[in-house]
Design a protein around this motif. Structure first.
Motif, PDB file in Angstrom:
ATOM      1  N   TYR A  83     -21.671  30.717 -50.054  1.00 25.43           N
ATOM      2  CA  TYR A  83     -21.211  32.106 -50.662  1.00 25.43           C
ATOM      3  C   TYR A  83     -20.967  33.230 -50.302  1.00 25.43           C
ATOM      4  O   TYR A  83     -22.433  33.904 -49.657  1.00 25.43           O
ATOM      5  N   ILE A 133     -20.929  37.149 -52.233  1.00 24.88           N
ATOM      6  CA  ILE A 133     -20.221  38.073 -53.211  1.00 24.88           C
ATOM      7  C   ILE A 133     -19.396  40.062 -52.097  1.00 24.88           C
ATOM      8  O   ILE A 133     -20.672  39.996 -51.684  1.00 24.88           O
ATOM      9  N   ARG A 146     -25.103  41.823 -58.025  1.00 25.64           N
ATOM     10  CA  ARG A 146     -26.054  42.496 -58.645  1.00 25.64           C
ATOM     11  C   ARG A 146     -25.782  42.211 -60.227  1.00 25.64           C
ATOM     12  O   ARG A 146     -26.022  43.513 -60.984  1.00 25.64           O
ATOM     13  N   GLY A 190     -24.394  39.154 -61.404  1.00 22.63           N
ATOM     14  CA  GLY A 190     -24.713  37.527 -61.173  1.00 22.63           C
ATOM     15  C   GLY A 190     -23.552  37.164 -61.095  1.00 22.63           C
ATOM     16  O   GLY A 190     -23.613  35.614 -61.123  1.00 22.63           O
ATOM     17  N   THR A 199     -24.562  34.228 -58.951  1.00 22.49           N
ATOM     18  CA  THR A 199     -25.296  32.566 -59.551  1.00 22.49           C
ATOM     19  C   THR A 199     -23.922  32.026 -60.372  1.00 22.49           C
ATOM     20  O   THR A 199     -24.460  30.337 -60.168  1.00 22.49           O
ATOM     21  N   ASN A 246     -34.008  36.010 -47.947  1.00 24.65           N
ATOM     22  CA  ASN A 246     -32.692  36.235 -49.050  1.00 24.65           C
ATOM     23  C   ASN A 246     -33.283  35.841 -50.236  1.00 24.65           C
ATOM     24  O   ASN A 246     -32.690  33.684 -50.139  1.00 24.65           O
ATOM     25  N   LYS A 283     -32.046  29.013 -59.582  1.00 22.28           N
ATOM     26  CA  LYS A 283     -31.323  29.134 -61.421  1.00 22.28           C
ATOM     27  C   LYS A 283     -30.562  27.755 -61.653  1.00 22.28           C
ATOM     28  O   LYS A 283     -30.052  27.440 -62.483  1.00 22.28           O
TER      29      LYS A 283
HETATM   30  C1  LIG Z   1     -26.919  36.685 -51.606  1.00 23.91           C
HETATM   31  C2  LIG Z   1     -25.936  37.114 -53.283  1.00 23.91           C
HETATM   32  C3  LIG Z   1     -24.352  36.409 -52.821  1.00 23.91           C
HETATM   33  C4  LIG Z   1     -26.082  37.736 -53.701  1.00 23.91           C
HETATM   34  O1  LIG Z   1     -24.833  37.705 -54.783  1.00 23.91           O
HETATM   35  P1  LIG Z   1     -25.450  38.443 -56.172  1.00 23.91           P
HETATM   36  O2  LIG Z   1     -23.858  38.863 -56.917  1.00 23.91           O
HETATM   37  O3  LIG Z   1     -26.402  40.228 -55.839  1.00 23.91           O
HETATM   38  O4  LIG Z   1     -26.739  37.906 -57.596  1.00 23.91           O
HETATM   39  P2  LIG Z   1     -26.802  37.819 -58.391  1.00 23.91           P
HETATM   40  O5  LIG Z   1     -26.006  39.345 -59.139  1.00 23.91           O
HETATM   41  O6  LIG Z   1     -26.486  36.402 -59.421  1.00 23.91           O
HETATM   42  O7  LIG Z   1     -28.271  37.548 -58.628  1.00 23.91           O
HETATM   43  C5  LIG Z   1     -29.191  36.790 -58.763  1.00 23.91           C
HETATM   44  C6  LIG Z   1     -30.419  37.621 -58.533  1.00 23.91           C
HETATM   45  O8  LIG Z   1     -31.129  37.461 -57.047  1.00 23.91           O
HETATM   46  C7  LIG Z   1     -31.290  39.331 -57.475  1.00 23.91           C
HETATM   47  N1  LIG Z   1     -30.227  39.888 -56.071  1.00 23.91           N
HETATM   48  C8  LIG Z   1     -29.952  40.241 -55.943  1.00 23.91           C
HETATM   49  N2  LIG Z   1     -29.991  40.725 -55.415  1.00 23.91           N
HETATM   50  C9  LIG Z   1     -31.070  41.136 -54.794  1.00 23.91           C
HETATM   51  C10 LIG Z   1     -31.760  42.307 -53.411  1.00 23.91           C
HETATM   52  N3  LIG Z   1     -30.654  42.345 -53.109  1.00 23.91           N
HETATM   53  N4  LIG Z   1     -33.014  42.316 -53.986  1.00 23.91           N
HETATM   54  C11 LIG Z   1     -33.484  41.158 -54.449  1.00 23.91           C
HETATM   55  N5  LIG Z   1     -33.213  40.520 -55.542  1.00 23.91           N
HETATM   56  C12 LIG Z   1     -31.709  40.552 -55.573  1.00 23.91           C
HETATM   57  C13 LIG Z   1     -30.422  39.289 -58.617  1.00 23.91           C
HETATM   58  O9  LIG Z   1     -31.944  40.228 -59.303  1.00 23.91           O
HETATM   59  C14 LIG Z   1     -30.885  38.269 -59.442  1.00 23.91           C
HETATM   60  O10 LIG Z   1     -32.320  37.943 -60.311  1.00 23.91           O
HETATM   61  P3  LIG Z   1     -32.527  36.883 -61.303  1.00 23.91           P
HETATM   62  O11 LIG Z   1     -32.320  36.480 -61.421  1.00 23.91           O
HETATM   63  O12 LIG Z   1     -34.426  37.640 -61.346  1.00 23.91           O
HETATM   64  O13 LIG Z   1     -31.768  38.001 -61.859  1.00 23.91           O
HETATM   65  C15 LIG Z   1     -24.827  38.294 -52.196  1.00 23.91           C
HETATM   66  O14 LIG Z   1     -26.157  39.465 -52.128  1.00 23.91           O
HETATM   67  C16 LIG Z   1     -24.386  37.767 -50.757  1.00 23.91           C
HETATM   68  O15 LIG Z   1     -23.122  37.686 -50.511  1.00 23.91           O
HETATM   69  N6  LIG Z   1     -25.008  38.291 -49.847  1.00 23.91           N
HETATM   70  C17 LIG Z   1     -24.472  38.072 -48.350  1.00 23.91           C
HETATM   71  C18 LIG Z   1     -24.100  36.653 -48.052  1.00 23.91           C
HETATM   72  C19 LIG Z   1     -25.488  36.103 -48.494  1.00 23.91           C
HETATM   73  O16 LIG Z   1     -26.309  35.934 -48.322  1.00 23.91           O
HETATM   74  N7  LIG Z   1     -24.932  34.806 -48.876  1.00 23.91           N
HETATM   75  C20 LIG Z   1     -26.154  33.491 -49.300  1.00 23.91           C
HETATM   76  C21 LIG Z   1     -25.585  32.373 -48.200  1.00 23.91           C
HETATM   77  S1  LIG Z   1     -26.948  31.553 -48.892  1.00 23.91           S
END
Ligand SMILES: CC(C)(COP(=O)(O)OP(=O)(O)OC[C@H]1O[C@@H](n2cnc3c(N)ncnc32)[C@H](O)[C@@H]1OP(=O)(O)O)[C@@H](O)C(=O)NCCC(=O)NCCS
Length: 172
Positions: A98, A100, A106, A108, A111, A137, A146
């Motif tokens: 996945y 975003i 950041r 949600g 999740t 990551n 979660k």
């Molecule tokens: C990883 C990714 C999907 C997270 O998406 P997101 O919408 O920011 O995630 P959420 O908002 O649901 O955050 C989930 C948790 O991670 C934390 N978080 C999000 N970004 C963060 C960051 N850069 N550093 C630390 N924590 C982070 C949030 O605070 C949240 O923590 P909590 O559960 O304690 O509240 C996004 O950063 C992304 O697309 N990254 C590039 C692709 C990738 O890495 N995909 C996953 C492949 S396995």
């Protein structure tokens, strides 16, 4: 918020996403989205449908479905659900990937996209799925945990700069 497959009806929101990503994808797209960005939309939609049925797959691929997280008429993210594992997916890629879009992180959505993709995995009849993430990551590890991920181990080989954390999620 809804998780949908691409249809002709949502061409406009998909085009907006491509515009936002720009030609280099800003690290937010998989290469095949950009590779096929110039072709007529109905061809691209048909291609995704073919891939989900295991047709015309590229070397090393298994059948997979692509879902788009739509909120307020914007695509905020994308997930891929691989219908089975091969050796590479078993070690590195897992069943579900996945992403975003950067401007929506950041909030949600990450999740939520995994939660909704697990529902699609259930519809497909999978009883448990493997989800992996880079060891550094933190956000993705939190998302997996979660959503019920049980850590199995860390995988490393020459192909990887960063070891992968491997989790299983049971689907009830
Ligand atoms: C990883 C990714 C999907 C997270 O998406 P997101 O919408 O920011 O995630 P959420 O908002 O649901 O955050 C989930 C948790 O991670 C934390 N978080 C999000 N970004 C963060 C960051 N850069 N550093 C630390 N924590 C982070 C949030 O605070 C949240 O923590 P909590 O559960 O304690 O509240 C996004 O950063 C992304 O697309 N990254 C590039 C692709 C990738 O890495 N995909 C996953 C492949 S396995």
């Amino acid at each position: 918020m809804r998780l949908v497959e691409l249809t002709l009806e949502i061409e406009a929101v998909y085009r907006e996403l491509l515009d936002e990503l720009g030609p280099d994808g800003q690290g937010s797209a998989t290469s095949w989205m950009l590779e096929h960005s110039e072709e007529p939309f109905e061809v691209f939609v048909g291609r995704l449908q073919d891939w989900s049925r295991g047709k015309d797959l590229k070397d090393g691929w298994v059948a997979f479905s692509t879902f788009w997280l739509v909120d307020d008429d914007r695509i905020v993210g994308k997930s891929s659900l691989r219908h089975e594992l091969n050796e590479h997916l078993c070690n590195i890629g897992g069943h579900i990937g996945y992403v975003i879009c950067e401007s929506f992180r950041r909030k949600g959505y990450g999740t939520e996209i995994l939660r909704l993709t697990l529902e699609k995995a259930k519809e497909l009849g999978l009883e448990r799925v493997l989800v992996t993430c880079d060891e550094d990551n933190i956000a993705s590890a939190k998302i997996i945990e979660k959503n019920g991920g049980i850590f199995e181990n860390t995988y490393q080989d020459d192909e990887l700069d960063v070891p992968k954390r491997r989790y299983w999620i049971a689907i009830d």
